[in-house]
Structures are given as structure tokens and as C-alpha cells.
Write a protein that holds these residues in place. Structure first.
Motif, mmCIF file in Angstrom:
data_model
loop_
_atom_site.group_PDB
_atom_site.id
_atom_site.type_symbol
_atom_site.label_atom_id
_atom_site.label_comp_id
_atom_site.label_asym_id
_atom_site.label_seq_id
_atom_site.Cartn_x
_atom_site.Cartn_y
_atom_site.Cartn_z
ATOM 1 N N ALA A 152 61.291 93.672 -9.187
ATOM 2 C CA ALA A 152 60.212 93.662 -10.185
ATOM 3 C C ALA A 152 60.418 94.751 -11.230
ATOM 4 O O ALA A 152 60.091 94.564 -12.414
ATOM 5 N N LYS A 189 62.698 93.598 -13.947
ATOM 6 C CA LYS A 189 62.026 92.663 -14.854
ATOM 7 C C LYS A 189 61.128 93.419 -15.831
ATOM 8 O O LYS A 189 61.091 93.118 -17.026
ATOM 9 N N GLU A 190 60.367 94.388 -15.288
ATOM 10 C CA GLU A 190 59.419 95.134 -16.114
ATOM 11 C C GLU A 190 60.143 95.969 -17.174
ATOM 12 O O GLU A 190 59.667 96.102 -18.307
ATOM 13 N N ARG A 191 61.291 96.522 -16.807
ATOM 14 C CA ARG A 191 62.058 97.333 -17.764
ATOM 15 C C ARG A 191 62.864 96.486 -18.742
ATOM 16 O O ARG A 191 63.385 96.985 -19.740
ATOM 17 N N LYS A 248 56.237 89.779 -11.384
ATOM 18 C CA LYS A 248 56.661 90.032 -12.766
ATOM 19 C C LYS A 248 56.545 91.498 -13.152
ATOM 20 O O LYS A 248 57.041 91.904 -14.196
ATOM 21 N N SER A 249 55.852 92.284 -12.316
ATOM 22 C CA SER A 249 55.671 93.703 -12.616
ATOM 23 C C SER A 249 55.622 94.495 -11.315
ATOM 24 O O SER A 249 55.488 93.923 -10.221
ATOM 25 N N PHE A 250 55.729 95.815 -11.441
ATOM 26 C CA PHE A 250 55.684 96.709 -10.283
ATOM 27 C C PHE A 250 54.363 96.551 -9.542
ATOM 28 O O PHE A 250 54.321 96.495 -8.311
ATOM 29 N N LYS A 251 53.278 96.442 -10.278
ATOM 30 C CA LYS A 251 51.949 96.305 -9.675
ATOM 31 C C LYS A 251 51.828 95.004 -8.900
ATOM 32 O O LYS A 251 51.286 94.972 -7.786
ATOM 33 N N ASP A 252 52.313 93.909 -9.485
ATOM 34 C CA ASP A 252 52.284 92.618 -8.792
ATOM 35 C C ASP A 252 53.071 92.682 -7.491
ATOM 36 O O ASP A 252 52.637 92.156 -6.462
ATOM 37 N N LYS A 283 53.774 84.226 -15.942
ATOM 38 C CA LYS A 283 53.054 84.811 -14.809
ATOM 39 C C LYS A 283 52.092 83.786 -14.222
ATOM 40 O O LYS A 283 51.230 83.243 -14.899
#
Length: 681
Positions: free
Chosen positions: A210, A213-215, A312-316, A403
Motif C-alpha cells: 500500500a 501505491k500511496e507514494r 489503496k493507502s496506508f490507512k486502508d 477505491k
């Protein structure tokens, strides 16, 4: 696959992992610094609290005229405790004993009855001091009773020792010191190692999947002249290495902390029962344990990467990993459960097999065959996980798709009419249904019996209908509402017959392995039984056939089919259908039925055929309960789980019948050229 490329990817990912502060904290700071501080502080606080409680003077009262000898023993015991610097009992006078104990002005009172031959001790167990007081009072009473016994025996001229102890016995423990140490370690070490592996795998997996992807750096990697497998293996090796290192750090940290606590407490090894411990005999178990830990770390790493690849993100990714953590942590407690040992069945269950293997190896009870089975099964899990991960990397929808969201979170006015439900919608609806079944359905069924089952079924059908209405789905399309053809009805009945045989053959095998579950099945049938045949037929057969089919072969199957393809939708909805029945012995048989139901709906495009199959299946159970002596029912019961005398020839014969029925049903479900052209149009 080029090893040089994999090595470069591994180095690149390790550098990225080591640059991440969160990962470094979970890998190094947490196990090396935080764990020892927490354990030492907790031990010291507990020691101070225990000492304070033991040294505390506890006020008690005596209601009635107690024997002077008893009062004297309480006072003598107080003097003895004072010399030993331990807490004592203080006799005080109160007017209202019950009020005093409720107000905690006293922690207990002794009521004297029947001329000092009977005593009642009143305490308040919700108060800690009261629990401590009862222990001290009982100790005094034991001494007082022993004194009375001695006096009575001496009065009758009997020898106290010969009368009270006519025989002498001694317990001799033949367990070796290394076996004792291994047994203690085997209970707590698996859990500690599994937690350490989880902590070491989760954050690196989130970062390399993730995080990339985020970066926005994943796209750059995919443009390089390397294959997806090389990229996956490099990332996978980095995450696995991090997990293994973290587990070792956790183990060393806890071991050194325990040594420090034992040393500072002044306890010698002999006092702990491991004075003559032969460390050489622990070398082989430790080597096996390390190998197991490494392989299990690879399994956890692969699963974590698979889950994180969906985010899709670190939080997800953190949200996705929370249930995975629970699924791994809960089975790891099995090493602490008595009477559960490593066998051919538990050796194939992920997490459970590693936990029990470490326990058995450290207890010197390991079997090489079972060790090999555990290692092979975990290697198989690693291979399957890596293959799945590689497949996921081939999917642009997973890596760069939009997402995913839950439709029910949208405002109804913003939802377009006629949409198809997503996989997320199907999963969340199943989760809500499962939670309601466990927390609401179980209660109403326990309280109301068959009426509770009817309420549960109404709840099951209500959820998909409300959900479908809210997100504006086409009811006819989503629930496959269509009048089936005659040949599809016949094909469905034959398919049910094939599945019914397979279900009961699989149940025979499961009950042979777990015979204790037979009692559970019998109790379930007895709990559902009512004298009125029609009521049973409606609640046990008709209602589940309609309500459960609308949920599983209606909403969930359609939501899975829209994205995952027909095969995955059939298998996925069937597995969820099996788990919905909760009882372990019924998961596999019910999943087989679920596969046949979903296949029939897919081929006929009508949910009514699966409703018919479901009704026949449950209706047969109702008939068996009400007409057990019927000749037809008896002949059918020869196929059921209640037949303990099934031999190999009968098994093969039934399997052959099942295959024949399956082939005929597939032929009936096969579309003609006219039907194919009609569906194309």
C-alpha cells in the motif's frame, strides 16, 4: 526468474523498510525496549500490591460467644503473622454485622451456632480484602479443628498419628528438568512468537504494497524490465526477513527480561525446578522451532502482502489487517488449551499446527511424521500464497483500480437505479447477517426454540431485500427471479441427489475423525423437533429454502459473480454458506450443498430451482424426524450421517451413483443452440 534481479529488489525494499520509523519501532524499539520496561514495571507493581495486601491488618467481628480457644488461636495467629511481617486479623465489636460488612468497616464476621460446633463465615466476595480475610480465617479454623481432633483422640487413648495417618504416600515426579522447562515454554512461547511474527510482517507488508501505491512508486517499478514474479519475490523476501528478525528480537527480549527478573528476585535455578537442566537436549527442539518459525513467518508475510495489495493507502491497509491479526492471534492460544495435541488433523490447520508443533517439540513429544506434515502443509500454504500474490500483481484492477466503496454508505438519492452490487456489498451484507445470527438469532432460538428459528429466517431474508431496495437494484436480476424450465427442475433434483450423497459421505468421514460431534447433531435435531409435522415443514424446510437462498444464491452470489467470475462466485458463496452454519462438523457438507445450489441457479438463471433443492434437503430431515419407521425413509437414511456401518464397497457404490446423477444433471442443464442464440440476443 533471475536471482540477481530478486536480490536487487530485496535490497531496495529492505532500505525502504529501514527508513520507515513505524516499521523500525515495531521491529526493534517495541521488543527491545518497551517489552522489558512493561514486564519489569508490571511485575514490580504486582509485587508491591501483593505485599501490601498480605501485610494489611483486616478487621473482623464475632457474632455470639465463641470458644475461648478459637479466639486465642486468632490472637496467637496474629502474633505469629506479626513476627513474619504478614497481615493479621483484628477482632472488633460492631452492633449491626450486616451493615458493617456492607460498609466495609469489617471485611468478615463469624457467626457462632450450636454451642460452638457450627460456624458461619460471612464475607463480601466483591471486595478484595474480604477474599484475603477468608483465606486467613479458614487457616485458623483448620488449625482449630485439628486441635479438637487431637484432643478427642487423646481422650480416647488413641495414637493421633496412627489414627489420622494410617498410610503414607509420596508423589514422585519422573519428568526430567528439560521436559518441565519445555512444557512451560511450549505453552507461552508459540503465542509470543506468533505475535512477534505478526508485528514484524504487518508494517513491512503495508509499506511495500500500500505504501508503494500511496507514494506512486509502484508504477515506476512496473515499467522496469523485470517480471512480476521477480518483483513479488523480492518484496516477499524482504517482508519475510523482517518478520523473522522481529520474532527473534521478541524472543530474545522476553528471555533476557525473564532472566533479569529471576536474578533480581533472588531465586536460584534449583528453586524453579530446572537446576540440572541439560541444555544439549534442547538443541534439536530449538532448531526445529526456528525452522517452523521461519516457514510460518513466510506464510504470514505472504498473506499480509495479499491483503495489503487490495488497499489503496496506508490507512486502508491498516484497517484490512485488523481482522487478519485477530484470525491469527486467536488460534495461537491453542498451545495453552489442555488436551489439544498435534495430530493428523491439527497438523494441517494454519497457525494451530505451528503453535502445537512448537509445544510438542519443546515437550519432547514430537512425531517426525507429524513434524513433516506440518512443514509440508506450511510450505504448501507459502507456495499458494505466493502464486496468489503473483496473480494479484497481474491484475491492473487490483493494483490501480478505483477505491472500492460500500453502496449503503452513499446517499440513496446519489445512487443510480439498476446498478449491480459490488463484492464489497456482498461481503458487508454477509458480515452483518453473521453478526445478527450470532448475537440475535442464537438468543431468540434459545428462548423461543422453533419460533426463534422462524424469526431468524425472517431477519435473513429482510436484510438483502432492504439492502437491494436502498441501493436501487433490479430485484428480478439480482435475485434471479425467473420461472425455470421443466428440464432444469429435473436437473436440479438430480444435482441435489448427487450433492446429497457427497454431503453425507463427507459427514461420515468427519464423524469418523470427530465422533464427539455426533452428540451435537443429535441435540440439534432434538432442539428443533416439534410434534406438529406441518409447522416443522414450514419452519425447518420451507422458510430456510426461501430466506437463505435469497441471501446466498440471490444477493451474495450475484455480487461475487459481477467481479470475480462465475467459478469464484459459486465457491465463495458456498464457503460463506458453510460458515454461516457455524457448527464445525457442518461447514464442509453445507458448503458442498451451497456449490450445487449456486451452480443450479447459474445454469437455470432461476433462484426457484435452488429453493426447491434446499426445500427437498431440509424436508427430508423433517420426514425422518416424524416418520422414522417408514420404509422409504429408512432406505434414504442408509445414506445419512447416522449410519455408523458404512463399509468401503458401499462408499464406492454411493460415490458412483453420485457421479452418474451429476453427469445426467449436467446434461439437462446444458444449453441447446437455440437457447444459446436466445441468450446472446
Amino acid at each position: 526468474m533471475r536471482s540477481k534481479i530478486v536480490k536487487y529488489i530485496f535490497k531496495k525494499e529492505m532500505l525502504d523498510i529501514l527508513r520507515d520509523k513505524k516499521t523500525l519501532f515495531m521491529m526493534i524499539i517495541l521488543p527491545v525496549i518497551l517489552y522489558p520496561i512493561m514486564m519489569i514495571l508490571l511485575t514490580q507493581v504486582m509485587t508491591m500490591s501483593t505485599n501490601s495486601m498480605n501485610e494489611k491488618e483486616l478487621p473482623i467481628a464475632i457474632k455470639g460467644n465463641a470458644d475461648s480457644q478459637l479466639v486465642s488461636m486468632i490472637n496467637d495467629n496474629d502474633e505469629k503473622n506479626e513476627k513474619e511481617k504478614s497481615g493479621k486479623l483484628k477482632i472488633v465489636k460492631v452492633k449491626d454485622y450486616k451493615k458493617a460488612i456492607n460498609d466495609e468497616s469489617i471485611v468478615a464476621y463469624i457467626e457462632v451456632k450450636e454451642d460452638n460446633k457450627k460456624y458461619n463465615i460471612y464475607t463480601n466476595s466483591s471486595v478484595s480484602d474480604s477474599n484475603t480475610a477468608i483465606q486467613r480465617i479458614e487457616k485458623v479454623f483448620e488449625d482449630y479443628k485439628q486441635e479438637k481432633i487431637n484432643e478427642n483422640l487423646k481422650e480416647k487413648g488413641l495414637d493421633v498419628k496412627q489414627t489420622l495417618e494410617p498410610i503414607v504416600y509420596k508423589n514422585i515426579d519422573i519428568a526430567k528438568n528439560e521436559e518441565l522447562a519445555g512444557h512451560m515454554l511450549g505453552q507461552i512461547l508459540p503465542f509470543i512468537l506468533i505475535i512477534g511474527i505478526l508485528l514484524g510482517a504487518i508494517y513491512p507488508a503495508i509499506d511495500v504494497m500500500a505504501g508503494e501505491k500511496e507514494r506512486g512508486t509502484l508504477e515506476t517499478l512496473l515499467t522496469l524490465p523485470i517480471s512480476n514474479l521477480e518483483l513479488v519475490m523480492g518484496k516477499y523476501m524482504a517482508v519475510s526477513f523482517s518478520a523473522i528478525v522481529t520474532a527473534i528480537f521478541n524472543l530474545l527480549s522476553i528471555a533476557l527480561t525473564l532472566i533479569y527478573l529471576v536474578t533480581t528476585s533472588g531465586l536460584a535455578a534449583s528453586e524453579l525446578g530446572v537446576g540440572s537442566l541439560d541444555l544439549n537436549k534442547l538443541i534439536f527442539p530449538i532448531i526445529i522451532t526456528i525452522i517452523c518459525v521461519c516457514i510460518f513467518a513466510m506464510v504470514v508475510s505472504a498473506i499480509s502482502m495479499c491483503v495489503c495489495s487490495l488497499a489503496k493507502s496506508f490507512k486502508d491497509a491498516q484497517n484490512y489487517m485488523t481482522p487478519i491479526m485477530l484470525l491469527v492471534m486467536i488460534p495461537s492460544y491453542v498451545s495453552m488449551v489442555p488436551n489439544i495435541e498435534l495430530d493428523k488433523f491439527t497438523a494441517t490447520i494454519p497457525v494451530v499446527n505451528i503453535s502445537l508443533l512448537i509445544k510438542s517439540v519443546l515437550s519432547f513429544k514430537s512425531d517426525l511424521g507429524l513434524v513433516a506434515l506440518v512443514l509440508v502443509s506450511n510450505i504448501a500454504f507459502v507456495i499458494l500464497s505466493v502464486m496468489l500474490l503473483s496473480k494479484m500483481f497481474d491484475s491492473e484492477e487490483i493494483l490501480f483500480g478505483n477505491k472500492a466503496s460500500f453502496s449503503f454508505l452513499e446517499k440513496r438519492s446519489n445512487i443510480k437505479k439498476g446498478n449491480m452490487p459490488s463484492v464489497s456489498d456482498g461481503v458487508i451484507l454477509y458480515a452483518i447477517s453473521l453478526v445478527l445470527l450470532i448475537y440475535v438469532g442464537s438468543i431468540v432460538q434459545m428462548k423461543l426454540g422453533l419460533g426463534g428459528l422462524a424469526i431468524t429466517q425472517i431477519m435473513i431474508i429482510g436484510l438483502p431485500l432492504i439492502f437491494a431496495y436502498y441501493i436501487k437494484l433490479d430485484f428480478k436480476k439480482i435475485f434471479s427471479i425467473k420461472i425455470p424450465k421443466i428440464k432444469h427442475i429435473i436437473g436440479a433434483i438430480l444435482l441435489w441427489g448427487s450433492a446429497y450423497i457427497l454431503v453425507n459421505l463427507s459427514s461420515q468421514i468427519l464423524l469418523h475423525v470427530f465422533p464427539q460431534n455426533m452428540e451435537i447433531i443429535e441435540n440439534l435435531n432434538n432442539a428443533l423437533y416439534q410434534e406438529k409435522f406441518l409447522i416443522n415443514l414450514i419452519v425447518i424446510a420451507l422458510m430456510p429454502a426461501i430466506c437463505e437462498e435469497m441471501l446466498f444464491r440471490g444477493f451474495i452470489f450475484t455480487s461475487f459473480k459481477s467481479k470475480k467470475g462465475v467459478k469464484m462466485a459459486i465457491i465463495g458463496s458456498a464457503i460463506l454458506f458453510g460458515f454461516m452454519h457455524i457448527d464445525f462438523i457442518r461447514i464442509v457438507p453445507t458448503a458442498i450443498l451451497g456449490i450445487s445450489f449456486a451452480f443450479a441457479v447459474y445454469k437455470s438463471e432461476s433462484i426457484f430451482v435452488s429453493m426447491l433443492m434446499h426445500f427437498i434437503n431440509n424436508g427430508l430431515v423433517v420426514l425422518a424426524m416424524h416418520y422414522p419407521k417408514n420404509t422409504l425413509i429408512k432406505s434414504v437414511e442408509n445414506l445419512t450421517i447416522f449410519n455408523p456401518n458404512l463399509n468401503v464397497l458401499t462408499f464406492i457404490g454411493l460415490l458412483a451413483i453420485s457421479i452418474i446423477l451429476l453427469i445426467v444433471s449436467l446434461y439437462l442443464f446444458k444449453k441447446t443452440k437455440a437457447e444459446k442464440s436466445e441468450s446472446t440476443i
